[in-house]
Write an enzyme that holds these catalytic residues in place. Structure first.
Site, PDB file in Angstrom:
ATOM      1  N   GLU A   1       0.330  22.601 -21.796  1.00 32.81           N
ATOM      2  CA  GLU A   1       0.294  23.837 -21.011  1.00 32.81           C
ATOM      3  C   GLU A   1       1.664  24.071 -20.400  1.00 32.81           C
ATOM      4  O   GLU A   1       2.200  23.215 -19.721  1.00 32.81           O
ATOM      5  CB  GLU A   1      -0.779  23.761 -19.921  1.00 32.81           C
ATOM      6  CG  GLU A   1      -0.789  24.933 -18.956  1.00 32.81           C
ATOM      7  CD  GLU A   1      -0.865  26.278 -19.659  1.00 32.81           C
ATOM      8  OE1 GLU A   1       0.019  27.128 -19.404  1.00 32.81           O
ATOM      9  OE2 GLU A   1      -1.793  26.488 -20.474  1.00 32.81           O
TER      10      GLU A   1
ATOM     11  N   GLY B   1      -5.911  27.271 -17.044  1.00 30.41           N
ATOM     12  CA  GLY B   1      -6.965  28.268 -16.918  1.00 30.41           C
ATOM     13  C   GLY B   1      -6.679  29.567 -17.626  1.00 30.41           C
ATOM     14  O   GLY B   1      -7.585  30.376 -17.827  1.00 30.41           O
ATOM     15  N   GLY B   2      -5.420  29.805 -17.976  1.00 24.07           N
ATOM     16  CA  GLY B   2      -5.086  31.001 -18.732  1.00 24.07           C
ATOM     17  C   GLY B   2      -5.189  32.296 -17.936  1.00 24.07           C
ATOM     18  O   GLY B   2      -5.257  32.300 -16.704  1.00 24.07           O
ATOM     19  N   THR B   3      -5.216  33.410 -18.661  1.00 23.09           N
ATOM     20  CA  THR B   3      -5.203  34.730 -18.041  1.00 23.09           C
ATOM     21  C   THR B   3      -6.401  34.951 -17.141  1.00 23.09           C
ATOM     22  O   THR B   3      -6.268  35.422 -16.008  1.00 23.09           O
ATOM     23  CB  THR B   3      -5.167  35.821 -19.129  1.00 23.09           C
ATOM     24  OG1 THR B   3      -3.949  35.706 -19.867  1.00 23.09           O
ATOM     25  CG2 THR B   3      -5.250  37.209 -18.515  1.00 23.09           C
ATOM     26  N   CYS B   4      -7.590  34.632 -17.607  1.00 20.25           N
ATOM     27  CA  CYS B   4      -8.813  34.913 -16.847  1.00 20.25           C
ATOM     28  C   CYS B   4      -8.761  34.309 -15.457  1.00 20.25           C
ATOM     29  O   CYS B   4      -9.009  34.978 -14.461  1.00 20.25           O
ATOM     30  CB  CYS B   4     -10.031  34.389 -17.603  1.00 20.25           C
ATOM     31  SG  CYS B   4     -11.582  34.628 -16.701  1.00 20.25           S
TER      32      CYS B   4
ATOM     33  N   HIS C   1     -40.059  45.944 -12.271  1.00 21.97           N
ATOM     34  CA  HIS C   1     -39.776  47.121 -11.457  1.00 21.97           C
ATOM     35  C   HIS C   1     -39.472  46.680 -10.028  1.00 21.97           C
ATOM     36  O   HIS C   1     -40.140  45.792  -9.508  1.00 21.97           O
ATOM     37  CB  HIS C   1     -40.988  48.068 -11.452  1.00 21.97           C
ATOM     38  CG  HIS C   1     -40.837  49.224 -10.508  1.00 21.97           C
ATOM     39  ND1 HIS C   1     -40.103  50.339 -10.819  1.00 21.97           N
ATOM     40  CD2 HIS C   1     -41.301  49.402  -9.228  1.00 21.97           C
ATOM     41  CE1 HIS C   1     -40.141  51.178  -9.786  1.00 21.97           C
ATOM     42  NE2 HIS C   1     -40.860  50.630  -8.818  1.00 21.97           N
TER      43      HIS C   1
END
Length: 460
Positions: free
Chosen positions: A35, A40-43, A442
């Site tokens: 890395e 964790g990347g973009t998200c 409902h």
């Protein structure tokens, strides 16, 4: 330079990478996960988690402003503390990032390497002063904001979805370039925080991939909150001035200049593949830089796969995670899974949100096949009426011959959740009558989907 050998190398700790590293290491393989920046990347860092945290703060402000509609009387005014807003989003992202890193570092047989990896050959990458080699390499390097080559853009201070997260003051006038998902989410949230907001879009309407009625409805919703739009801006150019940045336009109507204090560029994404040395590995990319993969996410080079945003087969966290599932199933489980097995689905997190699954009506119409369409306004959905949020509508498109659901859109309160009942029916390959005859709880948004399916009419 030393060389370390592994059974597998994963490049990138975004949504797909850590999970694949976990499966491979659990299967007894030695894995190196590389890395270059944030786990964790973009998200986790600049996408879903921090931005949806901001969306939640903006919604809280919106609800407070509407409190009197619900019989709640607030004495005096209220303020937006942008430092706290930013800090909350930052905390959510930081905690998630730290958890991903902690998880990876605790994996048996997984070695975490921090740095920028570059291919040296088809089975070897270099990270700093170290060489890593493996028979299997998985590219998971993600993407970043696209900076369009518009006149003057290199001479102005602009923001992207990443740098926008560092802003801890309220822009007096935010100008958003791009009328699609990222741009619209930031436009609405900052309008709710109190900024004046103008969205400039090159095309004739917003989010062109959606049916025109969806585009029009979202524009109406945001205009109702005070967001201004300039569409058909075929020619844009930028210049600085004492007030901030001026955008020169060539539109069919309206003022030919818009001046704002801040400019956000939200005109798409590009893959992080230009500095990986893919040519030295012989890995093919398309004209936009996306790694070319087959239906099992294999590249043209044996032993190299690509997953997540960098392969151009989906630009969402859920598609990235599904990429991991596809690779793991084929490689480890003898379970043939394919990219083409998945049904397109996503959400636009304006408020109310848009939940989408499958094809649009426009796409179905182009096939020339007869189809049925159902539509119901949210004004006729009890849950929406009770909550006082009746903007939008739900819509479904069905194959007239097979009775299979081809696609659906729910623009309205809880639309991002309610769409899953339709999506599940599509994955079950069941006729729409199965969902039509179901008994839903409902009061919910989902309970009106069977009613809508009972009112299908021939499409035109």
């Amino acid at each position: 330079m030393t060389t370390r050998r592994f059974d597998a190398i994963v490049l990138g700790a975004g949504q797909a990478g850590p999970s694949l590293a976990g499966r491979l290491s659990a299967a007894g393989m030695s894995v190196a996960l590389v890395e270059r920046k944030f786990f964790g990347g973009t998200c986790v860092n600049t996408g879903c988690m921090p931005t949806k945290t901001l969306v939640a703060s903006a919604r809280a402000a919106h609800v407070v402003r509407r409190a009197r509609d619900y019989g709640v009387i607030l004495n005096g005014t209220f303020d937006i503390d942008m430092r706290t807003v930013k800090g909350r989003a930052q905390t959510v992202a930081t905690n998630a990032r730290n958890n991903v890193e902690k998880w990876l570092r605790s994996m048996e047989r997984c070695t975490v390497v921090q740095g920028h990896a570059r291919f040296e050959s088809h089975d070897t990458v270099v990270v700093g002063e170290e060489r890593l080699s493996a028979e299997r390499i998985f590219i998971n390097v993600g993407g970043r904001a696209n900076i369009p080559p518009l006149p003057g853009v290199d001479r102005i201070p602009f923001l992207t979805n990443t740098s926008m997260l560092e802003v801890d003051t309220l822009p007096p006038h935010l100008v958003v370039i791009g009328g699609s998902y990222i741009g619209l989410e930031f436009a609405q949230m900052y309008r709710r925080f109190g900024s004046k907001v103008t969205v400039i879009e090159k095309g004739p309407r917003l989010i062109a991939r959606e049916d025109e009625e969806i585009s029009d409805a979202i524009k109406e919703i945001l205009e109702g909150e005070g967001v201004e739009f300039r569409l058909g801006a075929e020619c844009m150019a930028f210049e600085t001035n004492a007030e901030g940045v001026t955008v020169r336009l060539d539109c069919a109507s309206g003022d030919r200049r818009v001046t704002g204090s801040h400019v956000l560029l939200a005109v798409g994404r590009r893959p992080n593949t230009d500095d990986l040395g893919l040519d030295r590995a012989g890995v093919a990319v398309d004209k936009r830089g996306y790694v070319v993969v087959d239906d099992e996410l294999r590249t043209n080079v044996p032993g190299i796969w690509a997953m997540g945003d960098c392969n151009g087969r989906g630009a969402f966290t859920h598609t990235s995670y599904n990429d991991f599932e596809i690779i793991a199933a084929n490689l480890l489980d003898n379970d043939p899974r394919r990219v083409t097995d998945r049904i397109p689905c996503y959400a636009l997190y304006v408020d109310p949100p848009l939940g989408r699954a499958g094809l649009t009506e426009s796409e179905v119409r182009k096939t020339g096949k007869p189809y049925l369409v159902g539509k119901r306004p949210m004004t006729r959905v009890g849950r929406a009426v009770e909550k006082g949020e009746t903007q939008g509508f739900m819509k479904v498109v069905v194959d007239a011959a097979t009775k299979k659901i081809l696609g659906a859109a729910i623009l309205g309160i809880e639309g991002d959740e309610a769409i899953h009942g339709i999506l599940d029916t599509m994955y079950a390959d069941a006729p729409y009558t199965t969902l039509q005859r179901s008994v839903a709880i409902h009061p919910t948004v989902s309970e009106l989907i069977p009613t809508m399916l009972g009112e299908l009419k021939p499409g035109t």
